[in-house]
Design a protein around this motif. Structure first.
Motif, mmCIF file in Angstrom:
data_model
loop_
_atom_site.group_PDB
_atom_site.id
_atom_site.type_symbol
_atom_site.label_atom_id
_atom_site.label_comp_id
_atom_site.label_asym_id
_atom_site.label_seq_id
_atom_site.Cartn_x
_atom_site.Cartn_y
_atom_site.Cartn_z
ATOM 1 N N ASN A 196 72.390 -4.575 3.174
ATOM 2 C CA ASN A 196 73.491 -5.229 3.897
ATOM 3 C C ASN A 196 72.998 -5.969 5.124
ATOM 4 N N ASP A 197 71.878 -5.513 5.669
ATOM 5 C CA ASP A 197 71.317 -6.185 6.843
ATOM 6 C C ASP A 197 70.483 -7.373 6.345
ATOM 7 N N LEU A 198 71.140 -8.507 6.199
ATOM 8 C CA LEU A 198 70.494 -9.657 5.559
ATOM 9 C C LEU A 198 69.287 -10.156 6.336
ATOM 10 N N SER A 199 69.276 -9.902 7.671
ATOM 11 C CA SER A 199 68.151 -10.405 8.474
ATOM 12 C C SER A 199 66.844 -9.701 8.097
ATOM 13 N N SER A 200 66.946 -8.546 7.421
ATOM 14 C CA SER A 200 65.723 -7.816 7.042
ATOM 15 C C SER A 200 65.070 -8.415 5.795
ATOM 16 N N LEU A 201 65.742 -9.347 5.160
ATOM 17 C CA LEU A 201 65.226 -9.898 3.901
ATOM 18 C C LEU A 201 64.423 -11.165 4.122
ATOM 19 N N ASP A 202 63.269 -11.235 3.459
ATOM 20 C CA ASP A 202 62.482 -12.469 3.522
ATOM 21 C C ASP A 202 61.700 -12.641 2.216
ATOM 22 N N ILE A 203 61.165 -13.849 2.039
ATOM 23 C CA ILE A 203 60.413 -14.120 0.814
ATOM 24 C C ILE A 203 58.931 -13.790 1.011
ATOM 25 N N LYS A 204 58.213 -13.574 -0.104
ATOM 26 C CA LYS A 204 56.763 -13.365 -0.064
ATOM 27 C C LYS A 204 56.141 -14.153 -1.205
ATOM 28 N N ALA A 205 55.195 -15.031 -0.875
ATOM 29 C CA ALA A 205 54.548 -15.842 -1.916
ATOM 30 C C ALA A 205 53.685 -14.951 -2.813
ATOM 31 N N VAL A 206 52.950 -14.042 -2.165
ATOM 32 C CA VAL A 206 52.052 -13.159 -2.912
ATOM 33 C C VAL A 206 52.547 -11.732 -2.732
ATOM 34 N N SER A 207 52.624 -11.002 -3.816
ATOM 35 C CA SER A 207 53.133 -9.645 -3.712
ATOM 36 C C SER A 207 52.651 -8.841 -4.914
ATOM 37 N N PRO A 208 51.618 -7.992 -4.696
ATOM 38 C CA PRO A 208 51.080 -7.233 -5.830
ATOM 39 C C PRO A 208 52.142 -6.317 -6.439
ATOM 40 N N LEU A 209 51.961 -6.012 -7.700
ATOM 41 C CA LEU A 209 52.927 -5.152 -8.386
ATOM 42 C C LEU A 209 52.511 -3.687 -8.229
ATOM 43 N N GLY A 210 53.339 -2.897 -7.570
ATOM 44 C CA GLY A 210 53.171 -1.440 -7.513
ATOM 45 C C GLY A 210 51.872 -0.954 -6.882
ATOM 46 N N GLU A 211 51.496 0.278 -7.309
ATOM 47 C CA GLU A 211 50.296 0.924 -6.758
ATOM 48 C C GLU A 211 49.097 0.509 -7.618
ATOM 49 N N SER A 212 48.022 0.103 -6.955
ATOM 50 C CA SER A 212 46.878 -0.385 -7.738
ATOM 51 C C SER A 212 45.965 0.752 -8.190
ATOM 52 N N LEU A 213 45.723 0.816 -9.506
ATOM 53 C CA LEU A 213 44.736 1.757 -10.054
ATOM 54 C C LEU A 213 43.521 0.969 -10.566
ATOM 55 N N ILE A 214 43.413 -0.286 -10.121
ATOM 56 C CA ILE A 214 42.376 -1.163 -10.665
ATOM 57 C C ILE A 214 40.978 -0.581 -10.443
ATOM 58 N N SER A 215 40.727 -0.031 -9.245
ATOM 59 C CA SER A 215 39.378 0.500 -9.008
ATOM 60 C C SER A 215 39.167 1.804 -9.790
ATOM 61 N N ASP A 216 40.234 2.558 -10.020
ATOM 62 C CA ASP A 216 40.095 3.780 -10.848
ATOM 63 C C ASP A 216 39.712 3.399 -12.282
ATOM 64 N N VAL A 217 40.313 2.317 -12.771
ATOM 65 C CA VAL A 217 39.990 1.876 -14.137
ATOM 66 C C VAL A 217 38.516 1.464 -14.186
ATOM 67 N N ALA A 218 38.079 0.730 -13.162
ATOM 68 C CA ALA A 218 36.675 0.276 -13.139
ATOM 69 C C ALA A 218 35.727 1.469 -13.056
ATOM 70 N N LYS A 219 36.106 2.464 -12.213
ATOM 71 C CA LYS A 219 35.242 3.651 -12.055
ATOM 72 C C LYS A 219 35.139 4.431 -13.358
ATOM 73 N N ALA A 220 36.198 4.435 -14.135
ATOM 74 C CA ALA A 220 36.200 5.183 -15.405
ATOM 75 C C ALA A 220 35.192 4.601 -16.397
ATOM 76 N N LYS A 221 34.843 3.326 -16.238
ATOM 77 C CA LYS A 221 33.836 2.653 -17.089
ATOM 78 C C LYS A 221 34.030 2.986 -18.565
ATOM 79 N N ILE A 222 35.207 2.806 -19.062
ATOM 80 C CA ILE A 222 35.498 3.191 -20.452
ATOM 81 C C ILE A 222 34.747 2.257 -21.414
ATOM 82 N N PRO A 223 33.846 2.828 -22.220
ATOM 83 C CA PRO A 223 33.039 1.966 -23.102
ATOM 84 C C PRO A 223 33.818 1.608 -24.362
#
Ligand code: KG4
Ligand code: ZN
Length: 416
Positions: free
Chosen positions: A379-406
């Protein structure tokens, strides 16, 4: 005024919000209503979309003003042009949606609007207009993340329970994520450079596919899909498969694009091609491009299956892959993904084509899912703003890399 507020309060329609105290205006909360409607607005890129859905998720009206033809003529999206077109069409698009649904703003409980990620000039138009409507009609806004909306809209058409794996492929993004809930995402991989739709659009433009009447009104991805289906020698061109030495779930498409463009220049020189002419091998090159993109998508998704299994992210009895975003309209990619899913006992779904590409319904749907869980009703519209870049959720990207799944990559006998 006091009587009105009391009356509404008595009928449980008013919640005393910050707005009520600061602006002395009753915030009419329709959360307790049995029937209500959510209006969704999408302006993150080059489509002005609006839709209204009711509390049961039924689509009551929708409109889409696509800028595709203008951007085809200009050779790509020019942000100022996109903004001008959004500015021109946002009001009629919303008005016509209300008219289709035979509703007025009195019937709208909340406005869901895309605020991130996207082209800032385009996002700003949607946000400003949504705020104007919210103030005028005294209704809250539900801010929407564009990629979350792509990931969730499939639930509007299919009974799909959390958690599930999603592959989002569009003109701006490419990512793999586990969708744990309406507002809980685990990012397993994303593109480190271009998006697949972006390279389809760029290569299609450089191939001059627009000069073929059949393709003249199509986006690049769609034109490439059809041209590829006419290939006579789909293995004539070899394009490099990216990131094979990296055991993660990230994507890269810029090398495929450069190599396709290089092969195109070579053929143009060889055939002495000038001006508006196309190379004779255009269909074969489109096939090579589509097959290589597809192979890359399949390999990274296969590793995501294995990472999810190792980490118990997707229960054995709920193995589902959702493919969404504009590139998910591609039947060739979807069919190959289906083969992969069959191998790994995953069920596969995608929204219908109109819901895969950018649209207002996915924003309204995401608004409804948030409304039902009381998430992000602002309801507090002043708290809303746009973001050009915004990652999706929590990143597990480095966990995937560490797992080194062959990953022992599935053999694909591809033919466009
Ligand atoms: O999701 P979307 O409408 O907008 C973004 O958020 O980017 O996706 C648009 C992209 C464009 O790059 C377009 O070329 C691609 O989706 N696309 C396709 C197909 N239809 C649309 N790509 C491959 N095959 C298709 N049939
Ligand atoms: Zn999109």
């Amino acid at each position: 005024m006091i009587n009105t507020i009391r009356l509404l309060f008595d009928t449980k329609l008013v919640r005393y919000s910050k707005d009520l105290l600061t602006r002395n205006v009753p915030y009419v909360c329709k959360r307790n209503l049995k029937t209500f409607n959510i209006l969704g607005i999408e302006t993150s890129c080059d489509d002005t979309g609006c839709a209204i859905i009711n509390n049961k998720g039924v689509l009551l009206g929708e409109r889409l003003h696509s800028q595709n033809l203008m951007h085809l003529r200009n050779g790509g999206i020019i942000p100022d042009v996109a903004q001008d077109l959004h500015r021109k069409y946002i009001e009629p698009t919303i008005d016509e949606t209300l008219k289709d649904a035979k509703l007025t703003f009195k019937d709208i409980a909340a406005i869901a609007v895309t605020l991130e990620p996207g082209l800032p000039l385009s996002l700003a138009i949607g946000m400003k207009y949504a705020k104007h409507l919210a103030r005028t009609h005294n209704i809250p806004i539900i801010p929407i993340h564009h990629m979350e909306a792509h990931a969730l809209v499939v639930r509007m058409q299919h009974q799909i329970s959390f958690p599930y794996l999603t592959l989002l492929i569009s003109g701006g993004h490419c990512l793999l994520a586990v969708v744990k809930d309406v507002n809980k995402f685990l990012l397993l991989g994303e593109s480190i450079d271009n998006a697949p739709g972006e390279i389809f659009d760029k290569v299609a433009r450089r191939l001059k596919l627009r000069n073929v009447p059949e393709y003249s009104q199509m986006c690049g991805g769609q034109a490439i899909e059809i041209a590829a289906s006419k290939a006579t020698n789909p293995h004539m061109f070899q394009l490099p498969l990216p990131l094979t030495e990296f055991r993660d779930c990230n994507f890269s498409f810029s090398g495929i694009k450069s190599s396709a463009l290089y092969q195109l220049f070579r053929k143009e020189r060889e055939h002495n091609i000038t001006a508006d002419k196309l190379i004779p091998e255009v269909n074969d090159l489109c096939a090579a491009l589509l097959m290589t993109v597809c192979r890359h998508l399949v390999h990274r998704t296969q590793r995501a299956f294995e990472f999810c299994q190792q980490n118990d992210l997707i229960p054995e009895d709920n193995k589902q892959l959702i493919v969404s975003g504009g590139v998910a309209c591609n039947n060739y990619i979807f069919n190959i993904m289906t083969m992969l899913c069959n191998e790994f006992d995953y069920k596969i779904y995608r929204p219908s084509p109109k819901l895969c590409t950018d649209n207002g319904a996915m924003i309204a749907w995401n608004g409804l899912e948030k409304w039902n869980r009381d998430i992000d009703i602002v309801n507090d519209l002043s708290s809303l703003d746009i973001k050009a870049v915004s990652p999706l959720g929590e990143s597990l990207i480095s966990d995937v890399a560490k797992a080194k799944i062959p990953t022992k990559l599935m053999k694909l006998r591809l033919k466009a």
